[in-house]
Design a protein around this motif. Structure first.
Motif, PDB file in Angstrom:
ATOM      1  N   ALA A  83       0.824  -1.220   0.000  1.00  0.00           N
ATOM      2  CA  ALA A  83       0.000   0.000   0.000  1.00  0.00           C
ATOM      3  C   ALA A  83       0.850   1.259   0.000  1.00  0.00           C
ATOM      4  O   ALA A  83       0.320   2.376   0.013  1.00  0.00           O
ATOM      5  N   GLY A  84       2.171   1.089  -0.001  1.00  0.00           N
ATOM      6  CA  GLY A  84       3.062   2.248  -0.011  1.00  0.00           C
ATOM      7  C   GLY A  84       3.344   2.806   1.361  1.00  0.00           C
ATOM      8  O   GLY A  84       3.924   3.896   1.494  1.00  0.00           O
ATOM      9  N   THR A  85       2.950   2.070   2.392  1.00  0.00           N
ATOM     10  CA  THR A  85       3.204   2.528   3.763  1.00  0.00           C
ATOM     11  C   THR A  85       4.608   2.106   4.190  1.00  0.00           C
ATOM     12  O   THR A  85       4.988   0.937   4.008  1.00  0.00           O
ATOM     13  N   PRO A  86       5.388   3.059   4.736  1.00  0.00           N
ATOM     14  CA  PRO A  86       6.753   2.690   5.152  1.00  0.00           C
ATOM     15  C   PRO A  86       6.739   1.683   6.287  1.00  0.00           C
ATOM     16  O   PRO A  86       5.921   1.782   7.211  1.00  0.00           O
ATOM     17  N   ASN A  87       7.668   0.714   6.193  1.00  0.00           N
ATOM     18  CA  ASN A  87       7.776  -0.283   7.259  1.00  0.00           C
ATOM     19  C   ASN A  87       8.929   0.081   8.198  1.00  0.00           C
ATOM     20  O   ASN A  87       9.481   1.182   8.129  1.00  0.00           O
ATOM     21  N   LYS A  88       9.292  -0.877   9.066  1.00  0.00           N
ATOM     22  CA  LYS A  88      10.340  -0.591  10.060  1.00  0.00           C
ATOM     23  C   LYS A  88      11.686  -0.279   9.410  1.00  0.00           C
ATOM     24  O   LYS A  88      12.474   0.511   9.940  1.00  0.00           O
ATOM     25  N   ALA A  89      11.981  -0.860   8.276  1.00  0.00           N
ATOM     26  CA  ALA A  89      13.257  -0.609   7.601  1.00  0.00           C
ATOM     27  C   ALA A  89      13.362   0.859   7.195  1.00  0.00           C
ATOM     28  O   ALA A  89      14.392   1.520   7.392  1.00  0.00           O
ATOM     29  N   ALA A  90      12.246   1.400   6.656  1.00  0.00           N
ATOM     30  CA  ALA A  90      12.242   2.793   6.214  1.00  0.00           C
ATOM     31  C   ALA A  90      12.254   3.750   7.395  1.00  0.00           C
ATOM     32  O   ALA A  90      13.021   4.727   7.429  1.00  0.00           O
ATOM     33  N   THR A  91      11.375   3.484   8.371  1.00  0.00           N
ATOM     34  CA  THR A  91      11.303   4.403   9.518  1.00  0.00           C
ATOM     35  C   THR A  91      12.576   4.361  10.345  1.00  0.00           C
ATOM     36  O   THR A  91      13.023   5.376  10.884  1.00  0.00           O
ATOM     37  N   GLY A  92      13.188   3.179  10.461  1.00  0.00           N
ATOM     38  CA  GLY A  92      14.439   3.066  11.224  1.00  0.00           C
ATOM     39  C   GLY A  92      15.573   3.848  10.573  1.00  0.00           C
ATOM     40  O   GLY A  92      16.356   4.526  11.237  1.00  0.00           O
ATOM     41  N   PHE A  93      15.655   3.761   9.236  1.00  0.00           N
ATOM     42  CA  PHE A  93      16.705   4.492   8.509  1.00  0.00           C
ATOM     43  C   PHE A  93      16.499   5.995   8.644  1.00  0.00           C
ATOM     44  O   PHE A  93      17.446   6.754   8.855  1.00  0.00           O
TER      45      PHE A  93
END
Length: 693
Positions: A83-93
């Motif tokens: 759905a294009g929602t950022p996951n933990k990998a994106a938010t962590g970076f």
């Protein structure tokens, strides 16, 4: 925006023989630190006097440049869900970079599209970096032994007293070697013994000069001393002998040079001039004066570190100091002459040359035999050579040499002359040590040349024979210098002697069971010396493969090797050299792969192809042409003549199949190539030369 940077470290008097090295190293360290910090700058100047090391950097950036740092994160396909929602990998970076996911960029990488963030790193102010750069440079100075003083923990070559650091007209806030930086220096220890405030780098040199009575520029101070000493000598109708090493040392001893001329009694001129000069230079740092013929005059020139109001008193004091030293030299000379070198030789039995190799007396016995053998080979006087070798070390037991170590050999010359020895024998006393260093002159006499060879060869064979060859930087018997000395003597004196044979002769003079097995020692020394020869050629710009092509012949006559090396080098510069070297390499490979015996004679009736007939004819003609040249050791002319084989050889390889199935034809063609290769091998294996593909 830029400013000038000035740093000066004030110390107790620095070691004079190390001052220029410390000065240069300090500036190099500052330059290296600025480069590592990515700070641009202009000219860097180094200064030094007995009590200070200083560096001025012109037009130094006031701060480092800002830089952009890009961090790559996870792949986009793994950073968002369907759905294009950022996951933990994106938010962590994003969190690790202190931003939101929306502020991240998408960039292409070898791994595909990834998240990225670029942030700017602001450059540091130069002033904040300078203390560490200065500290690191001072710590890295080439100081073999550091010292501490008082209760301080810092170490340096001498106690430190002040630190001046100015960036523009501002004092740098920092420390180095435990000293807080300030804006003051200090003047001359006697003429201006107080603090001097420095406004900027532009004022530094002038403020030290006036009112400080300090000339901080080493090179300027050096030239002032040279000029003053020259003028002082002219005032007494003489010429000052200005040795560069002494000039550097004196320059490192004074901050405000003042040259003065003193004199000594003419009676001391009866002493060998070398002893008087040694005393004046080594002990007092005086410059001596000679007349038009080069004879020593009874004057000396001293350089003071003070502008005295009573220069006559200063001169008188120096004359009083030098008089007893010259009197000692005169006494030693007169006393030594009463005992002949032949009698003194007995004392050598109590002086050890090397524990396993016996005394200096034993060494003179060995080199006397070797000198006689060498003299026979070169046609010089055998009696003189043996006599010179017998007496060669006797002066080491004299008072003169014990007091003035650099008089060894020179004292021997004067004492041999006093004993009535033949002139060549006397000259050989000091010529035995020539050449002392790279570029030094060689002996003038045949007797001196023979003795110089014998002495060095005996040392080389003996030290290698007891298993103590040089290793790394350790060379206590100066075997590298001895090797180069032997090679220079044989080559530059045009002595076509077999080095292996000379080493064999030297070995035979040692008592049985003193050294390791004969052939092993001789071959080890020979290989070591020839390696020094290879390095010698490289220093003159001759490539290593040129020497290796000659070394492949396993030769041991240095003069012959030298002739061949220069011939191959000249050949390698020819347009045909590359092709012929490649062809020789090809021939060598073909012959190496053929294990059956190869006929050495070519059968002309088996020559089938025009190209091989042409090569056979060319080889016969070349052999007749170069044969006499080789016999006369005219290797350059011989190899140059073979350059004409290139086109014929190229045609042969293009048109002839060497490894044909017809065994008779194949062997005949291999014999043809063997003869071709032999033409070159008579000089060197030119297949060793580099071939550019």
């Amino acid at each position: 925006m830029t400013r000038d940077f000035l740093v000066e470290l004030g110390t107790e008097e620095l070691p004079p023989k190390s001052l220029t090295q410390l000065m240069t190293a300090f500036a190099s360290g500052i330059e290296r630190g600025l480069k590592n910090a990515e700070l641009s700058h202009g000219e860097i100047s180094a200064y030094a006097s007995p009590r200070r090391l200083a560096v001025i950097v012109r037009n130094l950036d006031v701060r480092q440049r800002d830089t952009e740092i890009e961090r790559l994160g996870p792949a986009v396909k793994f950073a968002f869900d369907t759905a294009g929602t950022p996951n933990k990998a994106a938010t962590g970076f994003a969190r690790s970079n202190g931003v939101t996911v929306a502020e991240l960029r998408r960039v292409k990488s070898p791994k595909g599209e990834v998240l990225a963030f670029t942030h700017k790193k602001q450059g540091a102010a130069t002033e904040s970096l300078l203390p560490a750069i200065v500290e690191e440079s001072l710590t890295g100075l080439p100081i073999p032994k550091r010292m501490r003083w008082g209760s301080r923990r810092e170490e340096f070559i001498r106690p430190t007293h002040w630190l001046l650091m100015l960036f523009g007209n501002q004092t740098v806030d920092g420390k180095a070697l435990g000293l807080k930086a300030g804006n003051h220096t200090r003047g001359h220890r006697f003429h201006c013994n107080r603090d001097l405030t420095v406004a900027s780098a532009n004022d530094y040199l002038q403020q030290l000069r006036e009112p400080g009575f300090v000339i901080a520029d080493f090179n300027e101070r050096r030239e002032i001393i040279r000029s003053q000493v020259t003028a002082e000598a002219e005032n007494v109708n003489g010429t000052a002998v200005i040795d560069d090493a002494l000039l550097d040392e004196v320059t490192a001893l004074v901050e405000w040079p003042v040259a003065l001329t003193g004199r000594f009694e003419k009676r001391f001129l009866q002493v060998p001039a070398e002893a008087l000069i040694s005393s004046m230079k080594s002990h007092q740092k005086y410059f001596h004066v000679v007349d038009e013929s080069g004879a020593l005059l009874p004057f000396f020139i001293t350089v003071c570190n003070i502008e005295s109001q009573q220069p006559a008193q200063v001169i008188h004091g120096n004359e009083r100091v030098i008089r007893p030293r010259l009197a000692d030299a005169a006494f030693f000379f007169d006393t030594d002459k009463k005992i002949g070198l032949e009698v003194r030789r007995e004392k050598l039995k109590n002086i050890i040359f090397q524990q396993k190799l016996g005394s200096l007396y034993d060494k003179t016995e060995r080199i006397s035999k070797l000198s006689g053998a060498i003299a026979t080979q070169i046609g010089s006087d055998v009696r003189w050579a043996e006599r010179a070798a017998t007496l060669s070390k006797s002066d080491l037991s004299t008072d003169m040499v014990l007091e003035f170590a650099d008089m060894q050999g020179i004292a021997g010359y004067y004492y041999a002359e006093n004993d009535g020895e033949p002139l060549d024998v006397a000259k050989a006393m000091y010529e035995q040590y020539q050449p002392k260093f790279a570029g030094d002159q060689l002996p003038d006499t045949a007797t001196g040349t023979v003795l110089a060879l014998a002495d060095r060869l005996d040392t080389l064979v003996g030290i290698f024979g007891i298993g103590q060859p040089p290793s790394g930087s350790r060379d206590p018997f100066a075997l590298r210098r001895a090797s180069l000395g032997v090679l220079r003597l044989l080559i530059e004196k045009r002595l076509d002697l077999d080095l292996r044979q000379l080493l064999e002769l030297s070995y035979s003079n040692y008592p049985e069971n003193t050294l390791a097995e004969r052939s092993a020692v001789v071959e080890q020394v020979l290989a070591y010396m020839l390696e020094r020869l290879r390095a010698r050629y490289e220093d003159t710009g001759i490539n290593a493969e040129v020497f290796m092509s000659v070394a492949a012949r396993k030769l041991s006559r240095p003069l012959d090797i030298d002739n061949r090396v220069h011939a191959v080098y000249a050949f390698s510069q020819l347009p045909e050299a590359q092709a012929l070297a490649g062809a020789n390499k090809r021939v060598a490979n073909i012959l190496a792969k053929h294990h059956d015996p190869i006929p050495t004679e070519v059968d002309p009736t088996l020559l089938r192809e025009p190209a091989e007939e042409a090569l056979f004819t060319a080889i016969v003609d070349a052999r007749e042409a170069v044969g006499p040249l080789y016999l006369a050791a005219l290797y350059t002319e011989g190899l140059t003549g073979l350059a004409g084989l290139r086109e014929t050889l190229d045609n042969f390889f293009d048109q002839v199949m060497v490894m044909t199935d017809d065994l008779a034809l194949r062997d005949n063609r291999l014999a043809l190539l063997t003869q071709l290769r032999a033409l070159f091998l008579q000089v060197a294996d030119i297949s060793q030369l580099a071939v550019t593909k």
